[in-house]
Design an enzyme around this catalytic site. Structure first.
Site, PDB file in Angstrom:
ATOM      1  N   GLY A 112       1.023  -1.487  -0.101  1.00  0.00           N
ATOM      2  CA  GLY A 112       0.019  -0.273   0.265  1.00  0.00           C
ATOM      3  C   GLY A 112       0.733   1.458   0.120  1.00  0.00           C
ATOM      4  CB  SER A 113       4.311   2.475  -0.546  1.00  0.00           C
ATOM      5  OG  SER A 113       4.295   1.252  -2.030  1.00  0.00           O
ATOM      6  CG  ASN A 114       1.882   3.599  -5.952  1.00  0.00           C
ATOM      7  OD1 ASN A 114       2.348   3.665  -6.798  1.00  0.00           O
ATOM      8  ND2 ASN A 114       2.543   1.696  -5.458  1.00  0.00           N
ATOM      9  CG  LEU A 146      -9.897  -9.468 -14.548  1.00  0.00           C
ATOM     10  CD1 LEU A 146      -9.453  -8.484 -15.363  1.00  0.00           C
ATOM     11  CD2 LEU A 146     -10.892 -10.432 -15.805  1.00  0.00           C
ATOM     12  CB  ILE A 147     -12.589  -5.261 -11.281  1.00  0.00           C
ATOM     13  CG1 ILE A 147     -10.910  -3.816 -10.755  1.00  0.00           C
ATOM     14  CG2 ILE A 147     -14.008  -4.315 -11.152  1.00  0.00           C
ATOM     15  CD1 ILE A 147     -11.241  -4.427  -9.215  1.00  0.00           C
ATOM     16  CG  ASN A 178      -4.045  -1.151 -12.915  1.00  0.00           C
ATOM     17  OD1 ASN A 178      -3.930  -1.150 -10.986  1.00  0.00           O
ATOM     18  ND2 ASN A 178      -3.661  -1.943 -13.261  1.00  0.00           N
ATOM     19  CG  HIS A 204       1.338  -2.661 -15.871  1.00  0.00           C
ATOM     20  ND1 HIS A 204       1.169  -3.619 -14.384  1.00  0.00           N
ATOM     21  CD2 HIS A 204       2.343  -2.873 -15.917  1.00  0.00           C
ATOM     22  CE1 HIS A 204       1.000  -5.184 -15.660  1.00  0.00           C
ATOM     23  NE2 HIS A 204       2.236  -4.768 -16.412  1.00  0.00           N
TER      24      HIS A 204
HETATM   25  C1  GRF Z   1       3.491  -1.074  -7.270  1.00  0.00           C
HETATM   26  O1  GRF Z   1       4.118  -1.235  -8.266  1.00  0.00           O
HETATM   27  C2  GRF Z   1       2.093  -1.005  -8.598  1.00  0.00           C
HETATM   28  O2  GRF Z   1       2.218  -0.743 -10.221  1.00  0.00           O
HETATM   29  C3  GRF Z   1       1.626  -2.207  -8.971  1.00  0.00           C
HETATM   30  O3  GRF Z   1       1.688  -3.142  -7.820  1.00  0.00           O
HETATM   31  C4  GRF Z   1       2.775  -2.271  -7.014  1.00  0.00           C
HETATM   32  C5  GRF Z   1       1.766  -1.776  -5.676  1.00  0.00           C
HETATM   33  O4  GRF Z   1       2.749  -1.289  -4.004  1.00  0.00           O
HETATM   34  N1  GRF Z   1       0.651  -2.447  -9.331  1.00  0.00           N
HETATM   35  P1  GRF Z   1       2.364  -0.777  -2.981  1.00  0.00           P
HETATM   36  O5  GRF Z   1       1.264  -2.224  -2.605  1.00  0.00           O
HETATM   37  O6  GRF Z   1       1.507   0.344  -3.591  1.00  0.00           O
HETATM   38  O7  GRF Z   1       3.728  -0.591  -2.360  1.00  0.00           O
END
Ligand code: GRF
Length: 189
Positions: free
Chosen positions: A12-14, A87-88, A102, A104
């Site tokens: 969940g860093s993003n 998949l959603i 999303n 990627h």
């Molecule tokens: C990220 O690299 C993103 O591109 C991919 O999953 C990863 C999620 O990383 N879809 P985090 O859980 O947000 O750290």
């Protein structure tokens, strides 16, 4: 006020980066976090920001009376997939046309599709001797990684790079661009 639900499966860093960035925008609210992995670290991140988080299983995701019903009850406007590995289902895609985004960790259409996530992607990039990698931010449809591409950013890959060093470069691009692209997309709704 536009309300966002974040779906994530892992660290969940993003998700945290998005919560912090959008927390400065009074027009947008990160309403809730949805996770398919009990105990995933993203749940602790959501708790840190006081954001309600829901863990669900495949049946609840597929069931129109499950997650879809809850998204409607919470009047969610937009769904962000931030490291969500399933998949959603078509029912949710159809209920949120052009409103699911999303990220990627590669330059789609290359290195996408089922099974291409996380370190699998970076390992494949290094093994193939690619000279560059990057991120793709796209709308979500009913097939893995095939929705309309909204944004891409690149980073170089050198012979000295490892999958881990590529991952670090790609994560840096994600944190730099994803929240801003989400905000821009919401402003155009
Ligand atoms: C990220 O690299 C993103 O591109 C991919 O999953 C990863 C999620 O990383 N879809 P985090 O859980 O947000 O750290």
């Amino acid at each position: 006020m536009k309300k966002i639900a974040i779906f994530a499966s892992g660290s969940g860093s993003n998700a945290e980066n998005i919560i912090r960035f959008l927390g400065q925008n009074p027009e947008i609210s990160v309403d809730s976090v949805y996770c398919n992995v009990p105990g995933a670290f993203v749940l602790q991140r959501a708790e840190k920001y006081g954001i309600p988080a829901y863990v669900f299983n495949r049946c609840e995701l597929q069931d129109p009376e499950g997650i879809l019903k809850q998204l409607r009850e919470r009047t969610i406007d937009f769904i962000v997939l931030a490291g969500f590995l399933w998949l959603i289902p078509p029912g949710i895609v159809e209920a949120f046309p052009g409103r699911i985004i999303n990220i990627h960790p590669a330059l789609l259409p290359a290195y996408g599709g089922k099974g291409m996530y996380g370190m699998n992607v970076h390992r494949a990039i290094v093994a193939a001797g690619e000279k560059e990698s990057g991120i793709t931010i796209h709308l979500v449809n009913t097939r893995y990684d095939e929705g309309d591409i909204l944004f891409q950013a690149k980073c170089p890959v050198t012979p000295d790079d490892t999958p881990e060093s590529v991952a670090d470069k790609v994560h840096a691009l994600e944190y730099q661009h994803f929240p801003r692209i989400i905000e821009q997309t919401l402003q155009q709704l």
